[in-house]
Write an enzyme that holds these catalytic residues in place. Structure first.
Site: not given
Ligand SMILES: O=C[C@H](O)COP(=O)(O)O
Length: 329
Positions: A166, A229, A265
């Site tokens: 990513d 994403k 995503k």
């Molecule tokens: O890519 C994923 C995110 O960093 C997760 O974010 P979150 O902790 O708000 O679910």
């Protein structure tokens, strides 16, 4: 209900689509991309109240959502122990007794997502499961380290066994309209990934406008992104429905013109089961069922799974709250 559960939870092998090879930067196409904020916001506003997910099928949809989660930990205090526990949860996302009552077995999350230093323990903990490991990279979350180090970081994570990378884009290229620089950067990141799939994190909360989100989505796909994403989860505004509409319409446009499917995503701040259902409805309505598979759609989320598990528990004990039922349609 049971056949619906079976149908919804049937997981395709990871990444079965032909990879998006990218194409030359088409500036006319990029600059023609527009996004009418009020129309987008009107459409996004209708989504939470829609009924695309029928009440009887909510459990099946929630199980589907689990199969599409990149179960994430991205914290400065991550340890190998925490990552091993996360991986155990990815392998067995819902308690045995709930799964038994639902009559389902063998579902896993879509992937596990960690920082580079945690790739090796995650790979080890997931050995033999087929669950991919995704590494955030390229100076995540700001992406402001020296370019050669960002490229090298990708190589290190691939060497450590990451299946998916990513990357974060340079927001300044978008904010200064330097589409060529953005394209070149993305192309180099994609090349450094080799066989690993690459997700381009746009950090949409820092791109200034929905039009920029549309243009950035196109440029990243033209440069060969396998997924686009929304966010790192560290911006002050992360995944939103208006931004999602813009990005998935760019994905649809790209597919119509090139024949290649790019995945989507949404990430950051998605922590409620009812919100996950809204996202799944949005994907179904705008892109169709093919995108409702883990090779084409992921939630980037650290705490969504917990709420989904609670709702599934309520489902098997008949204890849904009326409010949740209403919200989920
Ligand atoms: O890519 C994923 C995110 O960093 C997760 O974010 P979150 O902790 O708000 O679910």
């Amino acid at each position: 209900m049971q056949s619906k559960v079976d149908h919804m939870t049937a997981q395709l092998p990871q990444m079965v689509e032909p990879r998006n090879p990218g194409q030359d930067l088409d500036l006319d196409w990029v600059l023609s991309a527009q996004a009418n904020r009020s129309a987008i916001e009107r459409r996004a506003g209708t989504l939470p109240g829609r009924r695309s997910v029928k009440k009887d099928y909510q459990a099946a949809w929630l199980l589907k959502a689990i199969t599409c989660i990149d179960l994430t930990t991205l914290a400065g205090d991550d340890t190998e122990g925490r990552v091993r526990r996360l991986c155990a949860k990815a392998r067995q996302p819902v308690r045995h007794d709930i799964m038994e009552k639902l009559g389902v077995e063998g579902i896993t999350t879509g992937a596990v997502c960690v920082y580079h230093d945690m790739v090796a323990p995650a790979v080890e903990a997931l050995q033999g499961t087929g669950i991919p490991v995704a590494a955030v990279s390229t100076g995540f979350p700001a992406g402001l380290s020296p370019f050669h180090l960002r490229v090298a970081e990708i190589g290190e994570s691939v060497k450590a066994g990451a299946d998916e990378i990513d990357i974060v884009i340079s927001r300044r290229h978008v904010l200064t309209g330097n589409w060529q620089a953005l394209y070149d950067e993305m192309k180099e990141f994609r090349a450094a990934c080799g066989d690993a799939h690459v997700k381009a994190i746009l950090a949409t909360g820092e791109l200034g406008s929905l039009r920029n989100v549309a243009r950035t989505s196109l440029v990243c796909m033209m440069a060969g992104a396998d997924f686009i994403k929304t966010s790192t989860g560290k911006e002050s505004v992360n995944a939103t429905l208006p931004v999602s509409l813009v990005m998935i319409r760019a994905i649809r446009d790209y597919h119509e013109r090139t024949g290649y499917r790019v995945g989507y995503k949404p990430a950051g701040g998605i922590s409620k089961a009812k919100d996950a259902l809204v996202y799944l409805s949005l994907i179904k309505e705008e892109l169709g069922d093919r995108w409702l598979q883990p090779d084409m759609f992921r939630f980037g989320a650290s705490s969504l799974l917990g709420d989904i598990e609670r709702q599934l528990e309520h489902h098997v004990t008949g204890a849904y709250s009326a409010g949740w039922r209403h919200a989920a349609g």
